[in-house]
Motif scaffolding. Structure first.
Motif, PDB file in Angstrom:
ATOM      1  N   GLN A 236     -62.709  12.141  55.904  1.00 58.57           N
ATOM      2  CA  GLN A 236     -61.852  12.967  55.275  1.00 58.57           C
ATOM      3  C   GLN A 236     -61.954  14.202  56.483  1.00 58.57           C
ATOM      4  O   GLN A 236     -60.810  14.831  56.624  1.00 58.57           O
ATOM      5  CB  GLN A 236     -62.184  13.543  54.181  1.00 58.57           C
ATOM      6  CG  GLN A 236     -62.052  12.449  53.014  1.00 58.57           C
ATOM      7  CD  GLN A 236     -60.914  11.504  52.791  1.00 58.57           C
ATOM      8  OE1 GLN A 236     -59.833  11.974  53.222  1.00 58.57           O
ATOM      9  NE2 GLN A 236     -60.913  10.677  52.022  1.00 58.57           N
TER      10      GLN A 236
ATOM     11  N   ALA B 262     -50.271  10.548  52.408  1.00 51.56           N
ATOM     12  CA  ALA B 262     -51.477   9.955  51.926  1.00 51.56           C
ATOM     13  C   ALA B 262     -50.984   9.481  50.307  1.00 51.56           C
ATOM     14  O   ALA B 262     -50.236   9.942  49.518  1.00 51.56           O
ATOM     15  CB  ALA B 262     -52.516  10.855  51.905  1.00 51.56           C
TER      16      ALA B 262
ATOM     17  N   HIS C 206     -47.527  18.309  54.354  1.00 47.33           N
ATOM     18  CA  HIS C 206     -48.036  17.019  54.099  1.00 47.33           C
ATOM     19  C   HIS C 206     -47.920  16.643  52.766  1.00 47.33           C
ATOM     20  O   HIS C 206     -47.957  17.609  51.765  1.00 47.33           O
ATOM     21  CB  HIS C 206     -49.491  16.674  54.874  1.00 47.33           C
ATOM     22  CG  HIS C 206     -49.517  17.372  56.040  1.00 47.33           C
ATOM     23  ND1 HIS C 206     -49.091  16.654  56.979  1.00 47.33           N
ATOM     24  CD2 HIS C 206     -50.540  18.250  56.419  1.00 47.33           C
ATOM     25  CE1 HIS C 206     -49.577  17.233  58.103  1.00 47.33           C
ATOM     26  NE2 HIS C 206     -50.040  18.424  57.870  1.00 47.33           N
TER      27      HIS C 206
ATOM     28  N   LEU D 176     -49.559  14.231  49.082  1.00 44.72           N
ATOM     29  CA  LEU D 176     -50.461  13.244  48.578  1.00 44.72           C
ATOM     30  C   LEU D 176     -49.640  12.818  47.503  1.00 44.72           C
ATOM     31  O   LEU D 176     -49.248  13.617  46.540  1.00 44.72           O
ATOM     32  CB  LEU D 176     -51.604  14.156  48.406  1.00 44.72           C
ATOM     33  CG  LEU D 176     -52.583  13.542  47.576  1.00 44.72           C
ATOM     34  CD1 LEU D 176     -53.283  12.229  48.405  1.00 44.72           C
ATOM     35  CD2 LEU D 176     -53.571  14.433  47.231  1.00 44.72           C
TER      36      LEU D 176
ATOM     37  N   THR E 272     -47.127   3.353  47.909  1.00 49.32           N
ATOM     38  CA  THR E 272     -46.899   3.008  49.316  1.00 49.32           C
ATOM     39  C   THR E 272     -45.779   2.639  49.952  1.00 49.32           C
ATOM     40  O   THR E 272     -45.442   3.019  50.945  1.00 49.32           O
ATOM     41  CB  THR E 272     -47.842   1.825  49.725  1.00 49.32           C
ATOM     42  OG1 THR E 272     -49.426   2.189  49.162  1.00 49.32           O
ATOM     43  CG2 THR E 272     -48.192   1.313  51.106  1.00 49.32           C
TER      44      THR E 272
ATOM     45  N   ILE F   9     -56.178   7.192  50.334  1.00 48.84           N
ATOM     46  CA  ILE F   9     -57.239   8.259  51.023  1.00 48.84           C
ATOM     47  C   ILE F   9     -58.291   8.335  50.554  1.00 48.84           C
ATOM     48  O   ILE F   9     -59.285   8.887  51.369  1.00 48.84           O
ATOM     49  CB  ILE F   9     -56.163   9.333  51.288  1.00 48.84           C
ATOM     50  CG1 ILE F   9     -56.815  10.403  52.233  1.00 48.84           C
ATOM     51  CG2 ILE F   9     -55.906  10.141  49.889  1.00 48.84           C
ATOM     52  CD1 ILE F   9     -56.100  11.488  52.847  1.00 48.84           C
TER      53      ILE F   9
ATOM     54  N   GLN G 191     -53.087   7.907  46.904  1.00 53.42           N
ATOM     55  CA  GLN G 191     -54.253   7.628  46.238  1.00 53.42           C
ATOM     56  C   GLN G 191     -54.320   7.216  44.861  1.00 53.42           C
ATOM     57  O   GLN G 191     -53.241   7.697  44.016  1.00 53.42           O
ATOM     58  CB  GLN G 191     -55.290   9.027  46.220  1.00 53.42           C
ATOM     59  CG  GLN G 191     -54.523  10.210  45.436  1.00 53.42           C
ATOM     60  CD  GLN G 191     -55.762  11.300  45.385  1.00 53.42           C
ATOM     61  OE1 GLN G 191     -56.516  11.508  46.270  1.00 53.42           O
ATOM     62  NE2 GLN G 191     -55.815  12.200  44.510  1.00 53.42           N
TER      63      GLN G 191
ATOM     64  N   ILE H  73     -51.337   7.420  55.228  1.00 48.43           N
ATOM     65  CA  ILE H  73     -52.919   7.148  54.820  1.00 48.43           C
ATOM     66  C   ILE H  73     -52.900   6.507  53.437  1.00 48.43           C
ATOM     67  O   ILE H  73     -52.642   7.340  52.542  1.00 48.43           O
ATOM     68  CB  ILE H  73     -53.697   8.380  55.028  1.00 48.43           C
ATOM     69  CG1 ILE H  73     -53.568   9.053  56.341  1.00 48.43           C
ATOM     70  CG2 ILE H  73     -55.272   8.130  54.665  1.00 48.43           C
ATOM     71  CD1 ILE H  73     -54.294  10.101  56.609  1.00 48.43           C
ATOM     72  N   ASP H  74     -53.319   5.215  53.440  1.00 44.98           N
ATOM     73  CA  ASP H  74     -53.119   4.408  52.052  1.00 44.98           C
ATOM     74  C   ASP H  74     -54.931   4.506  51.497  1.00 44.98           C
ATOM     75  O   ASP H  74     -55.437   4.282  52.254  1.00 44.98           O
ATOM     76  CB  ASP H  74     -52.653   3.071  52.496  1.00 44.98           C
ATOM     77  CG  ASP H  74     -51.998   2.393  51.072  1.00 44.98           C
ATOM     78  OD1 ASP H  74     -51.691   3.261  50.212  1.00 44.98           O
ATOM     79  OD2 ASP H  74     -52.091   1.132  51.121  1.00 44.98           O
TER      80      ASP H  74
ATOM     81  N   VAL I  69     -48.397  13.956  57.327  1.00 43.86           N
ATOM     82  CA  VAL I  69     -49.286  12.909  56.598  1.00 43.86           C
ATOM     83  C   VAL I  69     -48.837  12.713  55.297  1.00 43.86           C
ATOM     84  O   VAL I  69     -48.479  13.493  54.604  1.00 43.86           O
ATOM     85  CB  VAL I  69     -50.561  13.482  56.490  1.00 43.86           C
ATOM     86  CG1 VAL I  69     -51.700  12.576  55.709  1.00 43.86           C
ATOM     87  CG2 VAL I  69     -51.216  13.555  58.169  1.00 43.86           C
TER      88      VAL I  69
END
Lengths: 261, 325
Positions: free
Chosen positions: B127, B156, B49, B51, B61, B119, B158, B116-117, B154
């Motif tokens: 979470q 994500a 995943h 981030l 995004t 996050i 942030q 997951i926008d 995933v």
């Protein structure tokens, strides 16, 4: 006054009046209950006068045992007037010392304005020092530059290329037909030559590509890139190296070595 | 010349062909950010995943959406908000009046690629709902376990923690992300290319130009190939040294977990495959070590107060450890 409030006052008054009237009403017991409390001949008189009867029972007087009383009088545990012995713990002593020290400090401080300021500054400095010690902050590093140097205590350098006899080691590897090892030694020899002539700065954490980027000479760069390719495939890739391939790498090395000045 | 001398023992030709196509498709929309693109491809191959962190407006995004378009699998998006509940993510059981029984309605997490926008705008309670699904690729609700079909990823995004209205993600969750990719502002030339691209499109959506070039079956095969990539024993030692150093470094309050060791191993193998090699070099390990470690470590309070960043400490640790030769 609003209707709601008036209504509330009315309800309140009616409740209190009702309870008051209940309290005022006399409570009269039924006649048959009253009659049952008295004997037949004194029924009417007893209703008007009741005379108390004399208690003729004998009372036994008990005296306190004098010896027991004396014993208790002599017992220090029963002497409540005595002060308890003062037990001052180490912590209490520290607190007392601190309190006295602060009182002394403030007595100095309160005498003059300057004293006040000095006391304030001293307290702030002490508090700052304590906080910094607790958080392990190096004040000097905060003010005179960033403490971004992380020291690694243990040494993990197993070989020093500056102390290795490459000619001898390569011959030994070739004698054992360990061509992979021979290519590795050849490559390390190349790194040593570059470091000796200051084309690169030898540091254990640098990768071969870091050294490649350090080279400014095009000839050196091309040759080193080629050597690096064979070294990576032989050493990290665990590919089989034949004597023919080794000789080819040796040729590349020898031609490249000439450019190192 | 080089290919003739050393023939790869693992067939990576299809993989490298697909990677070329991915790069071409991404370049239609994203200008520059080659480092991020490399890491995203590596994450897909390493089954991890991602981030993505960056200030608002740096195409976090957009990149995640782009990834979902390139791979022809099911995609869902969850916008994390402060009032989001775990059941909003996982799904919930509702009573079916006709059948007189409870029925499970899957949440948006049931997909292949989940974006997951923002996050870190949801609290820790929400979470925590992601823990099982991120690690085990399954969800257990009301005693029933729902396994997910691969690929499951995933992605994500942030904003940095210093920004308003954000929560710090729990360590357990951060550890489940293979990479934390930091997206920075584009260079001046790239900025010009972005403006020019927007101007020339004249309002047309850039994403509509992107084609799917990867299937779930292909990903499965590529991942299998990546697992066959050779890793020299000395390099295993090198990875262990890096991880061990994070646990003993005075600048760090919390070091990296064994999951981080495995993450470096898998991602280094994937990155070697991305580069067309069937073996790992120290270069691969150094490349993936920073995005693997930067979110898994916690600085000591004094270093944090001095303004030292996790990236700086990780770089220093890696640079001090001798590269095995």
């Amino acid at each position: 006054m609003s209707i709601t409030r008036l209504l509330f006052v009315f309800v309140f008054l009616s409740i209190t009046t009702a309870s008051f009237s209940q309290e005022q009403e006399p409570v009269t017991p039924p006649q048959e209950i009253v009659d049952s409390l008295f004997s037949e001949n004194e029924t009417k008189d007893a209703q008007t006068e009741i005379t108390p009867q004399r208690d003729s029972s004998t009372i036994e007087v008990r005296a306190i045992d004098q010896s027991k009383l004396n014993e208790m009088r002599e017992d220090p545990a029963m002497d409540y007037g005595q002060d308890s012995p003062a037990i001052i713990s180490l912590w209490d002593r520290i607190k007392m010392w601190l309190f006295n020290a602060l009182r002394w400090l403030f007595s100095i401080g309160s005498s003059t304005n300057w004293g006040n300021i000095v006391v304030g500054v001293v307290i702030i400095l002490i508090l700052t020092y304590v906080i910094m010690r607790l958080l392990k902050i190096d004040a000097l590093k905060m003010f005179y530059g960033r403490a971004d140097k992380v020291t690694i205590n243990h040494s993990i350098i197993e070989e020093n290329i500056h102390e290795m006899d490459f000619e001898k080691l390569i011959q030994e590897a070739l004698a054992r037909k360990e061509y992979r090892l021979a290519i590795r030694l050849l490559f390390l020899h190349g790194l040593k030559l570059l470091a000796d002539r200051h084309h690169i700065t030898w540091e254990p954490g640098k990768t071969n590509h870091d050294y490649l980027n350090e080279l400014t000479s095009k000839e050196l760069k091309t040759g080193f890139n080629e050597l690096n390719f064979y070294f990576e495939y032989a050493w990290y890739g665990n590919f089989v190296i034949t004597d023919e391939l080794y000789n080819r790498v040796t040729d590349i090395f020898n031609n490249w070595k000439i450019n190192i000045r | 010349m080089e290919d003739k001398i050393f023939e790869n023992r693992v067939d990576l030709s299809a993989l490298n062909e697909s990677i070329l196509k991915i790069r071409t498709e991404i370049a239609k929309v994203v200008v520059g950010q080659e480092h991020m693109v490399d890491l995203l491809i590596t994450a897909i191959l390493a089954d991890g995943h991602v981030l993505i962190e960056g200030v608002p407006g740096v195409a976090k995004t957009l990149t995640a959406k782009l990834l979902s378009r390139i791979i022809s699998v099911q995609f869902s998006r969850i916008q994390f908000t402060p009032d989001l509940m775990p059941s909003d993510v996982l799904g919930t059981s509702s009573f079916n009046m006709k059948k007189s029984e409870f029925e499970f309605k899957p949440g948006p997490i049931f997909s292949n690629i989940v974006l997951i926008d923002e996050i870190n705008r949801a609290p820790a309670k929400t979470q925590a709902a992601l823990f099982e699904v991120m690690e085990e690729r399954q969800v257990t609700i009301d005693g029933t376990t729902y396994p997910f079909a691969p690929p499951y990823m995933v992605v994500a995004t942030q904003n940095p923690i210093e920004h308003e209205g954000t929560y710090r993600l729990p360590e357990a969750q951060l550890d489940r992300f293979l990479f934390k990719i930091s997206v920075t502002y584009p260079a001046f030339e790239q900025e010009i290319a972005i403006i020019t691209g927007h101007h020339e499109r004249k309002g047309a959506q850039a994403l509509s130009e992107v084609n799917a070039v990867l299937t779930a079956e292909q990903i499965k095969n590529f991942r299998h190939a990546v697992q066959q990539v050779y890793l020299e024993a000395k390099l295993i030692h090198y990875i262990a040294q890096i991880i061990h150093e994070t646990r003993n470094n005075p600048a760090l309050f919390l070091g990296a977990s064994p999951r981080a060791s495995v993450a470096i191993l898998n991602s280094a193998k994937a990155y070697a495959a991305v580069n067309g090699r069937d073996f790992v070099t120290p270069e691969d390990i150094k490349f993936v070590a920073l995005p693997v470690l930067r979110h898994r470590i916690i600085l000591s309070p004094d270093k944090e107060m001095e303004g030292v960043t996790a990236d700086e400490v990780v770089k220093q640790i890696i640079d001090k450890i001798e590269v095995p030769r």
